[in-house]
Design a protein around this motif. Structure first.
Motif, PDB file in Angstrom:
ATOM      1  N   PRO A 146       0.822  -1.219   0.000  1.00 51.64           N
ATOM      2  CA  PRO A 146       0.000   0.000   0.000  1.00 51.64           C
ATOM      3  C   PRO A 146       0.847   1.256   0.000  1.00 51.64           C
ATOM      4  O   PRO A 146       1.970   1.268   0.512  1.00 51.64           O
ATOM      5  N   LYS A 147       0.300   2.327  -0.567  1.00 48.19           N
ATOM      6  CA  LYS A 147       0.964   3.623  -0.526  1.00 48.19           C
ATOM      7  C   LYS A 147       0.754   4.310   0.815  1.00 48.19           C
ATOM      8  O   LYS A 147       1.482   5.238   1.168  1.00 48.19           O
ATOM      9  N   TRP A 148      -0.279   3.905   1.528  1.00 52.85           N
ATOM     10  CA  TRP A 148      -0.543   4.435   2.872  1.00 52.85           C
ATOM     11  C   TRP A 148      -1.338   3.382   3.649  1.00 52.85           C
ATOM     12  O   TRP A 148      -1.920   2.468   3.083  1.00 52.85           O
ATOM     13  N   GLY A 149      -1.348   3.523   4.959  1.00 55.13           N
ATOM     14  CA  GLY A 149      -2.150   2.645   5.798  1.00 55.13           C
ATOM     15  C   GLY A 149      -1.476   1.311   6.069  1.00 55.13           C
ATOM     16  O   GLY A 149      -0.393   1.000   5.559  1.00 55.13           O
ATOM     17  N   ILE A 150      -2.159   0.491   6.908  1.00 58.37           N
ATOM     18  CA  ILE A 150      -1.587  -0.785   7.359  1.00 58.37           C
ATOM     19  C   ILE A 150      -2.275  -1.991   6.733  1.00 58.37           C
ATOM     20  O   ILE A 150      -1.912  -3.121   7.021  1.00 58.37           O
ATOM     21  N   MET A 151      -3.272  -1.751   5.880  1.00 58.85           N
ATOM     22  CA  MET A 151      -3.985  -2.877   5.273  1.00 58.85           C
ATOM     23  C   MET A 151      -3.069  -3.706   4.377  1.00 58.85           C
ATOM     24  O   MET A 151      -2.197  -3.166   3.694  1.00 58.85           O
ATOM     25  N   THR A 152      -3.304  -5.006   4.350  1.00 59.37           N
ATOM     26  CA  THR A 152      -2.726  -5.878   3.338  1.00 59.37           C
ATOM     27  C   THR A 152      -3.704  -5.936   2.167  1.00 59.37           C
ATOM     28  O   THR A 152      -4.874  -5.526   2.303  1.00 59.37           O
ATOM     29  N   PRO A 153      -3.296  -6.445   1.004  1.00 56.91           N
ATOM     30  CA  PRO A 153      -4.242  -6.566  -0.110  1.00 56.91           C
ATOM     31  C   PRO A 153      -5.517  -7.334   0.280  1.00 56.91           C
ATOM     32  O   PRO A 153      -6.622  -6.933  -0.086  1.00 56.91           O
ATOM     33  N   GLN A 154      -5.365  -8.428   1.019  1.00 52.22           N
ATOM     34  CA  GLN A 154      -6.548  -9.210   1.377  1.00 52.22           C
ATOM     35  C   GLN A 154      -7.433  -8.460   2.366  1.00 52.22           C
ATOM     36  O   GLN A 154      -8.665  -8.529   2.279  1.00 52.22           O
ATOM     37  N   HIS A 155      -6.827  -7.741   3.314  1.00 53.57           N
ATOM     38  CA  HIS A 155      -7.643  -6.935   4.232  1.00 53.57           C
ATOM     39  C   HIS A 155      -8.452  -5.893   3.464  1.00 53.57           C
ATOM     40  O   HIS A 155      -9.627  -5.660   3.769  1.00 53.57           O
ATOM     41  N   MET A 156      -7.834  -5.295   2.468  1.00 53.10           N
ATOM     42  CA  MET A 156      -8.540  -4.288   1.677  1.00 53.10           C
ATOM     43  C   MET A 156      -9.719  -4.907   0.932  1.00 53.10           C
ATOM     44  O   MET A 156     -10.840  -4.365   0.941  1.00 53.10           O
ATOM     45  N   ILE A 157      -9.511  -6.050   0.288  1.00 45.00           N
ATOM     46  CA  ILE A 157     -10.580  -6.698  -0.468  1.00 45.00           C
ATOM     47  C   ILE A 157     -11.701  -7.159   0.464  1.00 45.00           C
ATOM     48  O   ILE A 157     -12.895  -7.014   0.144  1.00 45.00           O
ATOM     49  N   GLU A 158     -11.360  -7.682   1.619  1.00 50.05           N
ATOM     50  CA  GLU A 158     -12.390  -8.119   2.569  1.00 50.05           C
ATOM     51  C   GLU A 158     -13.156  -6.923   3.129  1.00 50.05           C
ATOM     52  O   GLU A 158     -14.362  -7.017   3.400  1.00 50.05           O
ATOM     53  N   THR A 200      -8.317   7.496   6.238  1.00 46.20           N
ATOM     54  CA  THR A 200      -9.621   7.652   6.864  1.00 46.20           C
ATOM     55  C   THR A 200      -9.975   6.377   7.617  1.00 46.20           C
ATOM     56  O   THR A 200      -9.821   5.273   7.096  1.00 46.20           O
ATOM     57  N   ASN A 201     -10.461   6.517   8.841  1.00 44.81           N
ATOM     58  CA  ASN A 201     -10.753   5.347   9.663  1.00 44.81           C
ATOM     59  C   ASN A 201     -12.204   4.907   9.469  1.00 44.81           C
ATOM     60  O   ASN A 201     -13.125   5.713   9.563  1.00 44.81           O
TER      61      ASN A 201
END
Length: 275
Positions: A146-158, A200-201
């Motif tokens: 990611p360019k920002w934040g702590i998400m992984t690709p799978q966290h983002m998709i979920e 953004t949270n």
């Protein structure tokens, strides 16, 4: 017909026995009918960027138009004026048109400046068609950073899958998190062309904490994400007039869910460098 519709029964339009001594040779068309007919000649009937007639600044009728006369219209763009958005309204501006009405002998018979409200061209967001989403997903791998934040690709998709389950009505057991005094302005922000702020949270997630993954791998998550999106699309096909609540923006109709989907997917696909 125009006289009856408008209640304007001025003698020059309706009574050919009263024209002696007047400036009219024959029964003449209403000036506003000429203007209305001119509008009919230049207005494109289908839905498009022109949102509304915004009014007139000037109008002059230079000579009469009589029964069986023919007219044509020429438009020249005079000015484009920026306009602040108001409420639940897509960004727009005002276009001033110089309108010239001519008769069949090319003689100028009327002029006007007409103002139209025109939607601004949207160049900020990529339209999220099914084809475009598939293309984005194919470029997303476990190793994408990611360019920002702590998400992984799978966290983002979920996360996106979960928000589609809200949008399909499957998940509605929550309270709107935005305070009532800010909700109207927050809701209206869906209509502008501004991106969501980075980092953004999401109110249903604990800040700076990753939720446990639901699916065994990224490919499964992608499949479930697409299934959830289909459920969302199907819901609004079957219920086009429905509204469903969103935790940040409150009650949204079909069009507003589309606006949110476009902003939200652009936000996260840009986060992972897919756009």
């Amino acid at each position: 017909n125009f006289a009856n519709l408008t209640w304007d029964h001025f003698y020059a339009h309706t009574d050919i026995t009263s024209l002696d001594g007047s400036i009219f040779e024959k029964r003449t068309a209403h000036g506003y009918f000429i203007l209305a007919a001119a509008a009919g000649l230049f207005v494109y009937p289908n839905k498009g960027p022109v949102a509304a007639n915004y009014g007139l600044e000037e109008c002059r009728f230079l000579r009469p138009i009589y029964h069986n006369d023919t007219v044509y219209v020429r438009l020249t763009c005079k000015q484009k004026i920026d306009r602040d958005p108001r409420g639940k309204e897509l960004p727009s501006g005002i276009v001033k048109w110089y309108v010239e009405v001519f008769d069949v002998e090319d003689e100028l018979v009327a002029i006007a400046t007409i103002l139209t409200m025109v939607q601004k061209k949207q160049t900020v967001f990529t339209e999220m068609t099914s084809e475009k989403i598939e293309e984005m997903l194919q470029r997303l791998s476990e190793d994408t950073k990611p360019k920002w934040g702590i998400m992984t690709p799978q966290h983002m998709i979920e996360h996106l899958e979960f928000t589609y389950r809200i949008a399909s009505g499957e998940v509605q057991d929550f309270e709107v998190a935005t305070p009532e005094k800010y909700l109207e302005k927050t809701h209206e922000s869906l209509y502008n062309y501004q991106k969501f702020p980075r980092n953004t949270n999401f109110p249903l997630l604990e800040k700076e904490t990753l939720e446990p993954l639901k699916h065994p791998d990224l490919e499964t998550a992608k499949k479930k994400f697409l299934e959830a999106r289909e459920d969302y699309l199907d819901y609004f096909k079957e219920n086009p007039d429905a509204t469903l609540k969103n935790i940040v923006f409150g009650d949204l109709n079909k069009f507003e869910w589309y606006l949110l989907e476009r902003k939200h997917l652009n936000h996260h696909f840009e986060q992972f460098g897919l756009i």
